[in-house]
Design a protein around this motif. Structure first.
Motif, short mmCIF file in Angstrom:
data_model
loop_
_atom_site.label_atom_id
_atom_site.label_comp_id
_atom_site.label_asym_id
_atom_site.label_seq_id
_atom_site.Cartn_x
_atom_site.Cartn_y
_atom_site.Cartn_z
N SER B 266 0.83 -1.21 0.00
CA SER B 266 0.00 0.00 0.00
C SER B 266 0.86 1.25 0.00
O SER B 266 2.09 1.21 -0.03
N HIS B 267 0.20 2.37 0.08
CA HIS B 267 0.82 3.67 -0.15
C HIS B 267 2.07 3.93 0.71
O HIS B 267 3.17 4.10 0.19
N THR B 268 1.90 3.92 2.00
CA THR B 268 3.05 4.17 2.88
C THR B 268 4.14 3.15 2.64
O THR B 268 5.32 3.46 2.64
N ALA B 269 3.69 1.93 2.45
CA ALA B 269 4.63 0.85 2.33
C ALA B 269 5.43 0.92 1.04
O ALA B 269 6.36 0.16 0.84
N SER B 270 5.09 1.87 0.18
CA SER B 270 5.79 1.90 -1.10
C SER B 270 7.27 2.24 -0.94
O SER B 270 8.04 2.05 -1.84
N VAL B 271 7.65 2.77 0.24
CA VAL B 271 9.09 2.96 0.45
C VAL B 271 9.74 1.70 1.00
O VAL B 271 10.93 1.69 1.24
N VAL B 272 8.97 0.65 1.19
CA VAL B 272 9.49 -0.52 1.87
C VAL B 272 9.37 -1.74 0.98
O VAL B 272 8.30 -2.31 0.84
N GLY B 273 10.44 -2.11 0.34
CA GLY B 273 10.42 -3.35 -0.41
C GLY B 273 10.73 -4.50 0.51
O GLY B 273 11.18 -4.31 1.64
N SER B 274 10.51 -5.70 0.02
CA SER B 274 10.64 -6.83 0.93
C SER B 274 12.09 -7.06 1.36
O SER B 274 12.32 -7.64 2.41
N SER B 275 13.05 -6.62 0.58
CA SER B 275 14.42 -6.87 1.04
C SER B 275 14.76 -5.96 2.23
O SER B 275 15.54 -6.35 3.09
N GLN B 276 14.15 -4.79 2.29
CA GLN B 276 14.33 -3.96 3.49
C GLN B 276 13.71 -4.65 4.70
O GLN B 276 14.26 -4.60 5.80
N VAL B 277 12.54 -5.26 4.49
CA VAL B 277 11.91 -5.98 5.60
C VAL B 277 12.80 -7.14 6.03
O VAL B 277 13.00 -7.37 7.23
N ASP B 283 18.03 -8.10 11.49
CA ASP B 283 18.63 -7.28 12.53
C ASP B 283 17.91 -7.49 13.86
O ASP B 283 18.52 -7.64 14.91
N GLN B 284 16.58 -7.52 13.81
CA GLN B 284 15.79 -7.66 15.04
C GLN B 284 16.02 -9.02 15.69
O GLN B 284 16.02 -9.12 16.92
N TYR B 285 16.21 -10.06 14.88
CA TYR B 285 16.35 -11.41 15.42
C TYR B 285 17.80 -11.88 15.54
O TYR B 285 18.05 -13.03 15.84
N VAL B 611 9.68 10.08 -0.88
CA VAL B 611 10.96 10.51 -1.41
C VAL B 611 12.10 10.24 -0.43
O VAL B 611 13.19 9.85 -0.81
N ILE B 612 11.82 10.48 0.84
CA ILE B 612 12.94 10.55 1.77
C ILE B 612 13.24 9.23 2.44
O ILE B 612 12.40 8.34 2.52
N GLY B 613 14.42 9.19 2.93
CA GLY B 613 15.14 8.06 3.55
C GLY B 613 14.35 6.83 3.98
O GLY B 613 13.16 6.69 3.73
N GLU B 614 15.04 5.98 4.61
CA GLU B 614 14.54 4.70 5.03
C GLU B 614 13.83 4.83 6.38
O GLU B 614 14.40 5.36 7.31
N PRO B 615 12.63 4.31 6.51
CA PRO B 615 11.99 4.32 7.82
C PRO B 615 12.58 3.22 8.71
O PRO B 615 13.25 2.31 8.22
N ALA B 616 12.32 3.33 10.00
CA ALA B 616 12.64 2.24 10.92
C ALA B 616 11.57 1.18 10.76
O ALA B 616 10.37 1.49 10.78
N LEU B 617 11.97 -0.07 10.59
CA LEU B 617 11.01 -1.16 10.39
C LEU B 617 11.04 -2.09 11.59
O LEU B 617 12.10 -2.54 12.02
N LEU B 618 9.86 -2.39 12.10
CA LEU B 618 9.74 -3.20 13.32
C LEU B 618 8.79 -4.36 13.05
O LEU B 618 7.70 -4.16 12.51
N HIS B 619 9.20 -5.54 13.46
CA HIS B 619 8.39 -6.73 13.22
C HIS B 619 7.68 -7.09 14.52
O HIS B 619 8.32 -7.51 15.47
N PRO B 620 6.36 -6.93 14.59
CA PRO B 620 5.63 -7.21 15.83
C PRO B 620 5.66 -8.70 16.20
O PRO B 620 5.62 -9.54 15.28
N PRO B 621 5.70 -9.03 17.50
CA PRO B 621 5.82 -8.07 18.60
C PRO B 621 7.28 -7.66 18.80
O PRO B 621 8.17 -8.43 18.49
N PHE B 622 7.46 -6.44 19.30
CA PHE B 622 8.83 -5.96 19.56
C PHE B 622 8.82 -5.17 20.86
O PHE B 622 7.76 -4.74 21.32
N THR B 623 9.99 -5.02 21.42
CA THR B 623 10.08 -4.31 22.70
C THR B 623 10.11 -2.80 22.48
O THR B 623 10.45 -2.32 21.40
#
Lengths: 696, 696
Positions: B266-277, B283-285, B611-623
């Motif tokens: 979806s719209h927001t997620a358009s900055v997030v491709g699956s390799s970023q996820v 990193d989280q695990y 347009v701008i940089g990479e967001p912080a991505l968090l995989h629920p649940p997280f601390t």
């Protein structure tokens, strides 16, 4: 500066291609540096060699001379291995005796941090400059000219196998690390024909040596490591000439001085450290940047045969689908392309592989291709090499498969670049003169470097001619606030407008009534801004009111802003300005890099300028095409593609504005920095809505 | 799912540690795969081995059996090398005979793209699932368990030297590329004790094998290559267990599916491709990501001895200033630290080196240290290894200097990690069991990987428990617009508020008078927004007016917005909303990754979000700590440090909001995506000013 630089490199012939050499400090003591250097030269230097040592009658069987004054002839080069304190006087005696140049290997000069060391180095610099006598070093490891078997260094051992002399030059400021690079490059089978370390650079700089190396017919690739760029004009001249001669300069340099540079630069420039400027300048001048020593050697080895790609399209030949997918991923990261092969080419390849292979690209023969017919793999590679659809081939060659390796060796003789990736024993291919990678990712990066080199424009950047009348007007205009380090917004914008940058309509006011009149003149809603030499950043200090529509609103805002003067802030005037509805806010800035001088930056604007991505950096003078290209690729091209992003016309106008600012920066060296932020991007064009200039 | 996954890996003992093996398709024909695999096993498999081949009485001197039904015992593992079409029936006969598992090496299953191949693979999957009979493959290269000398593959040749069995496991989906990695790793002296390829994964996935490998006491490092993640739950369970046991999973995976994933999201997620996820989840695990095969092997080799760093502080020991500067630059890029050594430590080191060396860090002995006293270099390295001030040492060891190499070998026996960098012959150190790098940049990256592994939290992520009452209320609230794919802003915000996310004060209005009353109720200036199921993006479609202060302004705006309904757009209502003055605009979003499910993103907001940089991505649940850590590091930490940037309290509130959204996403699987943009950052907190939810 350019003329001086040209003059200097032309004096380096006696240094690097000498017919006669004296070694002062030549030693007979095993493992002493003076012994290693002399033994290295003695083994195969084809010219006349003279050891100089007052304490010995001979060195390694050669008659030794007590001093450079006693030599039987003026020599091309004196290599110096004696203590620092004795070197200045030695140089004077060299000059008096008519010797032509010196290479000081000895250390304990300025790098020792002692007064004595600094004094010795200053004396060396002074003597070299006074007599136009070329001196390389001190504190370095020497040089090698393999094309004339001149091994004047202690990097390689006298009894070691000599590197295979070829088109690769390695030029390093650091002696020890240069030696590391040289040794690694030889292990990796780069054909290194030239090596030089420049050490403390009391006289000759690494840029001079690069400039010299570019002109040597036997050198095609110059791999360089420098801790700092002391002589940017010569480096850029070398890059320009390298592009002209289609030679390659590859550079590794640390990104360490960023924090220092950042502190020294002005507001907009705070997103631009000097290593970003270095990257941008390299890209603009066609210097290849390597991220590590391994990459430096990879690129040198891959480029040493002088092959070029006609475009960015590569084919990947693999017998493993997994390797193909990883290669595709790497290709996407580098900006290379891996196009699907045309139906006719697929039709020629498909019958040569099992039905479950893929001829699309990556061309995946699967491991079964060998079982099908051993020669088919080579036929497929041959088809790829012969095709006009692709510009280079990456081929995964399984370690044990010597048939495949033979095929690669044979096809490599043709023009098409091939990057072989092998499991065991890349040296088996390397021994046969081919590049060979142990890792597909490294191969793809090397292909990307070759594509970048191949795409360089042969012509140098445009030249700059000052429009003296306009420059004089700008200088006079900026001088209106004598002694103030900053320029008021309205004044800054008048200058920008004269250099072709569109600015907002605005009126400078000193009374409420003038401001109300300005509202009527401008129409619509207006902004009211304080102009004060004490408030360079208006929005941070409450000196800005937006969206005023009525005379009452203007009067109220005027009174509020005027109260800023109560606290001792000197108010110059208030500025009534049209409000420009923006679809996007950009920024254009100029700052002076401590190394490369003026740099124009174009990036996203607004209050986030410190936070968000990398701006496009342009080193004046630059072409409109270059500016358009970099702006188009800002933020990975997302600004161009975003809803309400930049259209082609916006990009062209931003490029023109950047060029206007570049011209201003070249015309007025006293202008320290310019910060145009925001540049409003409207549906019909661009308008500079705020500007701050800082004078030196 | 977790239970199933646990159950599956526990069934893999017979596969990878078999006491008895039958090879169906064992062949006597040299170079045939069935010959290589059988000869490999026959050489040193310590258990009972049975060739199965109906056309032969014996294979390599062993009595051959016509079928799996004829074997003298039920075997642990049947290795399958016969044509695909015959495999399903063979599996049925295996199960009937009581054999315990199968490894299908044969190809021409679904990868062949034929109906016949796909049918054969589907049959294999079905049989494996129906009987809970573990099947690895088809279309792979086999496996190796070096700790039990079980060489069931055609990757290594039967007559080749066996890899030194050690703690490194290599697990690859791709057979051919896995073989490439295995061969390279052996060349680079990784002690590989386990290798497996999983091919088409008709039953057992690469995640199952990783999960199994984590539990094996002789395995400490698992290097993996996968083209796709088919079984994320098992992979994450393996990562959690690896962290618990302090073992390491290293992953290389292509970033190829980005474009595909982007289009699907979806719209927001358009900055997030699956390799970023994938990167974020790793990193989280605590999974280490490698950028290339060379890095994968570097990390495995450097981590194979199980050493850990207590922090991120490294010392660099060099005899070349240039190498030290480059190392410092690399250190800064990785996030390691290179602190200046304490005065006492410098005081111990300085007397051991020439006066023009530096004991600060990098510790630069200069090349003269050896001339001063050959043993001093080792004494300096010893001081660094013994110091509590630093957590690891990178030491540049010159190629020829075997004394230095001896010192490194001796000091490596202690706990402190040492990363040696050598010019010629890294294999000389590698032969003595040490890691050795040919490039300082690679050494620094390996140290960075070790620091990341060392800093992992041993506990897994928190668990999630559904608050059923709240979830039911949210589900009912979202159901108010039955059949519409999007949720109105006011409704979305009511749900967000219930999950602890602060939202703007606002009133839903259906008439002008209601809107005017809302202005009075809210006070100050307000925004007026259209609510329509046809206009999910209000600001793109003119459905938004800001900054209304008077009843007249509200009425005029109301009429203008109401006219949007003239064109057939269904207007639901208008929303009158407080205006929140923001110092910064952020965004918080949730989308569902096709592989890993819900992902919460926190980044810069406003219209530039694409347009701008990479967001912080968090995989629920997280601390909360993880969210705080990632938000703090957004945009390289510049948002935190910028003027009017985020304070500690803002970061904590953003983290809480992200956690609220994560809980909502876990509670309501039917929620496809949430886009909260902008989240206004005020001087006192954060407020969600707009929100869009999309239902599945």
């Amino acid at each position: 500066m350019t003329d001086l630089a040209v003059a200097r490199w032309t004096r380096l012939g006696p240094v690097f291609s000498p017919d006669s050499i004296a070694v002062v400090g030549a030693s007979a003591t095993p493992y002493a540096i003076g012994n290693t250097v002399y033994a290295n030269l003695r083994r195969d230097f084809p010219g006349r060699l003279y050891p100089v040592n007052p304490r010995r009658a001979e060195v390694l069987g050669d008659r030794a001379y007590p001093d450079v004054a006693d030599l039987p002839e003026p020599v091309d080069l004196v290599i110096v291995l004696i203590p620092a304190r004795d070197v200045p006087a030695l140089l004077e005696r060299c000059i008096a005796a008519g010797h032509r140049s010196a290479y000081i290997i000895s250390s304990a000069f300025s790098e020792a941090g002692t007064d004595e060391g600094r004094a010795a180095q200053a004396a060396v610099s002074e003597i070299a400059a006074r007599h136009a006598f070329p001196v390389v070093g001190p504190n370095c490891i020497g040089f090698m000219n393999g094309h004339r078997t001149t091994m004047a260094n202690f990097s390689l051992q006298p009894d070691a196998e000599r590197p295979l002399a070829g088109p690769v030059a390695i030029v390093s400021q650091s002696g020890g690390f240069g030696s590391f690079i040289l040794n690694r490059a030889v292990v990796e089978r780069a054909r290194v024909g030239f090596f030089a370390s420049t050490g403390n650079e009391a006289d000759v700089t690494i840029a001079d040596v690069i400039r010299y190396a570019v002109e040597q017919p036997e050198i095609g690739v110059i791999a360089t490591f420098a801790e700092a760029t002391r002589d940017p004009a010569t480096l850029l001249e070398a890059a320009r000439r390298a592009a002209e001669l289609d030679k390659v300069i590859i550079s590794v340099t640390p990104a360490s001085s960023e924090a220092v540079a950042r502190a020294a630069l002005s507001h907009t420039a705070s997103v631009v450290g000097s290593s970003q400027v270095y990257d941008a300048v390299c890209d603009q001048y066609g210097i290849v940047r390597a991220g590590s020593i391994a990459e430096l050697i990879d690129y040198a080895t891959f480029l040493q045969d002088g092959k070029r790609m006609r475009g960015r399209r590569i084919a990947v030949l693999t017998s493993s689908g997994g390797a193909g997918v990883l290669a595709a991923s790497n290709v996407a990261e580098t900006g290379l392309e891996m196009p699907e092969l045309s139906p006719p080419l697929q039709a020629r390849i498909s019958p040569l592989m099992p039905s479950f292979g893929s001829a699309r690209n990556p061309v995946d023969t699967t491991a079964a291709v060998t079982a099908m017919a051993p020669e088919n793999w080579g036929l497929i590679l041959g088809e790829l090499c012969a095709s006009d659809e692709i510009d280079a081939v990456m081929a995964l060659v399984w370690g044990g498969d010597s048939d495949h390796a033979d095929t690669v060796v044979k096809l490599y003789e043709q023009d098409k670049p091939i990057a072989p990736v092998v499991t065991i024993g890349p040296e088996k291919l390397a021994d046969r003169g081919l590049p060979a990678f142990a890792d597909p990712t490294r191969a793809i990066r090397a292909l990307s470097a070759m594509a970048a080199v191949s795409a360089r424009a042969p012509a140098g950047p445009p030249t700059h001619a000052v429009d003296q009348e306009r420059a004089d007007w700008a200088r006079a205009t900026l001088a209106e606030a004598a002694g103030e380090p900053i320029v008021l917004e309205a004044t800054s914008k008048r200058v920008l407008a004269r250099y072709g940058i569109p600015v907002t309509r605005e009126v400078v006011c000193h009374t409420e009534d003038e401001a109300v009149a300005a509202l009527a003149e401008i129409g619509g809603r207006v902004a009211l801004k304080v102009q004060s030499y004490d408030l360079p950043h208006k929005s941070d200090s409450g000196g800005l009111v937006l969206g005023l529509a009525t005379p009452d609103e203007v009067r109220a805002a005027y009174r509020r802003l005027a109260r800023l003067g109560d606290g001792g802030v000197r108010l110059h005037s208030l500025l009534v300005q049209e409000m420009v509805p923006a679809r996007l806010e950009m920024a254009i800035g100029m700052h002076r890099d401590p190394v490369f001088g003026p740099v124009v930056a174009v990036g996203l604007g607004g209050s986030l300028i410190e936070v968000i991505g990398e701006p496009a950096l342009l080193h004046p003078p630059f072409t409109r095409e270059r500016a358009v290209g970099l702006i188009t690729r800002l933020a990975g091209g997302r600004i161009t593609h975003a809803v309400r992003g930049l259209g082609a016309d916006h990009i062209a106008r931003l490029a023109d504005a950047a060029r206007g600012l570049a011209t201003l920066a070249l015309d007025l060296p006293e202008l320290e920095s310019v910060d145009i932020n925001p540049v409003m991007v409207t549906d019909t064009g661009i308008v500079a809505a705020d500007a701050l200039m800082v004078l030196r």
